[in-house]
Design a protein around this motif. Structure first.
Motif, short mmCIF file in Angstrom:
data_model
loop_
_atom_site.label_atom_id
_atom_site.label_comp_id
_atom_site.label_asym_id
_atom_site.label_seq_id
_atom_site.Cartn_x
_atom_site.Cartn_y
_atom_site.Cartn_z
N SER A 175 41.54 139.48 48.93
CA SER A 175 42.99 139.50 49.04
C SER A 175 43.44 140.26 50.30
O SER A 175 42.68 140.47 51.24
CB SER A 175 43.61 140.10 47.78
N LYS A 176 44.72 140.68 50.32
CA LYS A 176 45.28 141.43 51.44
C LYS A 176 45.29 142.91 51.11
O LYS A 176 45.34 143.30 49.94
CB LYS A 176 46.70 140.96 51.73
N LEU A 177 45.30 143.75 52.15
CA LEU A 177 45.27 145.19 51.94
C LEU A 177 46.47 145.66 51.12
O LEU A 177 46.32 146.49 50.22
CB LEU A 177 45.24 145.93 53.27
N GLU A 178 47.64 145.12 51.39
CA GLU A 178 48.83 145.51 50.63
C GLU A 178 48.68 145.20 49.15
O GLU A 178 49.03 146.02 48.29
CB GLU A 178 50.07 144.79 51.19
N THR A 179 48.13 144.03 48.85
CA THR A 179 47.90 143.65 47.46
C THR A 179 46.87 144.56 46.81
O THR A 179 47.03 145.00 45.67
CB THR A 179 47.42 142.19 47.38
N LEU A 180 45.81 144.88 47.55
CA LEU A 180 44.77 145.76 47.02
C LEU A 180 45.33 147.14 46.68
O LEU A 180 44.98 147.73 45.66
CB LEU A 180 43.63 145.91 48.04
N GLU A 181 46.18 147.65 47.55
CA GLU A 181 46.74 148.98 47.32
C GLU A 181 47.61 149.01 46.07
O GLU A 181 47.56 149.96 45.28
CB GLU A 181 47.54 149.42 48.55
N ARG A 182 48.41 147.96 45.88
CA ARG A 182 49.26 147.89 44.69
C ARG A 182 48.41 147.67 43.44
O ARG A 182 48.68 148.25 42.39
CB ARG A 182 50.29 146.77 44.85
N PHE A 183 47.39 146.83 43.56
CA PHE A 183 46.48 146.57 42.45
C PHE A 183 45.76 147.85 42.04
O PHE A 183 45.69 148.20 40.85
CB PHE A 183 45.47 145.50 42.88
#
Length: 268
Positions: free
Chosen positions: A113-121
């Motif tokens: 995925s994307k870094l932003e998605t990973l951080e929220r996940f």
């Protein structure tokens, strides 16, 4: 706990298991540092294997493929009389494995995925499961990786101390990834796809009543019609016709096995 073994649907081996059995197999492999490749397949994933012989071999080389979609669960019950009462939905399996990992002190790694998605996940997982150890995370490069990049990915995951890897690269790339990396990482690798976006809050899940009736595909189609029209308008009817052919004995699709782990489709 239900585990009635593997059965072929459209040539792809699907495990007739429930959540409890799936989580137990995954955590057992994690505790024993054993390679264990897992995927949760809906109709699209099954039909990708049906249409692509080499990919079918890969799917049948995974250790555990669970029935993510209601139509896949229905296919197991109709063709093989498995008596499954519920599917093993990838996003829900993700949460249950994360919960078990928190309780059993098994560090996890998030890949894709994307870094932003990973951080929220990551943030949402930590809030939901106290004590969960997230050893590391790495965003997808959204392209094929080189041999050197592949070895670096392996080294980073090993060095993190992770014992379970969640992989979110989208179908079929994530299945290719867990198949290819299985023998290189002594831990469970879970291809869970949309779970990253769902649990990061960047993509909405279908309402429960639609999920229960096998209409999740329609909800997702309405969200992304341009990207998903072919997946659902072509592959869903083909799945029904193929399943009917198997039920009536008109069509037999061989459940081919892999000949090796190398692939030209390495995506990272």
């Amino acid at each position: 706990m239900m585990n009635k073994g593997k059965h072929a649907i459209c040539g792809v081996h699907i495990a007739a298991v429930d959540y409890e059995a799936a989580v137990q197999q995954i955590t057992n492999a994690a505790h024993h540092n054993e390679p264990y490749a897992v995927s949760a397949l809906a109709v699209h994933g099954v039909m990708t294997g049906y249409l692509d012989i080499e990919h079918r071999r890969r799917l049948n080389g995974l250790d555990l493929v669970v029935p993510d979609g209601q139509p896949v669960k229905w296919g197991l019950n109709l063709l093989h009389k498995t008596g499954l009462k519920e599917r093993v939905y990838g996003p829900e399996l993700t949460l249950r494995v994360a919960e078990a990992a928190a309780k059993e002190h098994l560090p996890i790694y998030l890949y894709g995925s994307k870094l932003e998605t990973l951080e929220r996940f990551e943030r949402n997982l930590r809030e939901r499961f106290q004590g969960l150890q997230i050893a590391g995370k790495e965003a997808s490069k959204f392209r094929k990786v080189t041999s050197d990049e592949k070895m670096a990915i392996i080294s980073r995951i090993k060095a993190s101390g992770a014992q379970i890897v969640f992989v979110g690269l989208g179908c079929p790339r994530q299945e290719v990834w867990v198949f290819e990396y299985r023998d290189l990482l002594a831990m469970p690798l879970l291809a869970v796809g949309a779970a990253f976006d769902f649990h990061a809050g960047t993509l909405k899940q279908a309402p429960p009543w639609m999920q229960q009736r096998g209409l999740e595909w329609f909800y997702r189609f309405l969200q992304e019609p341009r990207r998903l029209w072919k997946r659902y308008m072509v592959l869903n009817p083909l799945y029904v016709f193929t399943l009917l052919g198997e039920m009536t004995g008109v069509r037999r699709i061989p459940a081919l096995l892999p000949t090796g782990r190398e692939t030209e489709q390495s995506f990272g």
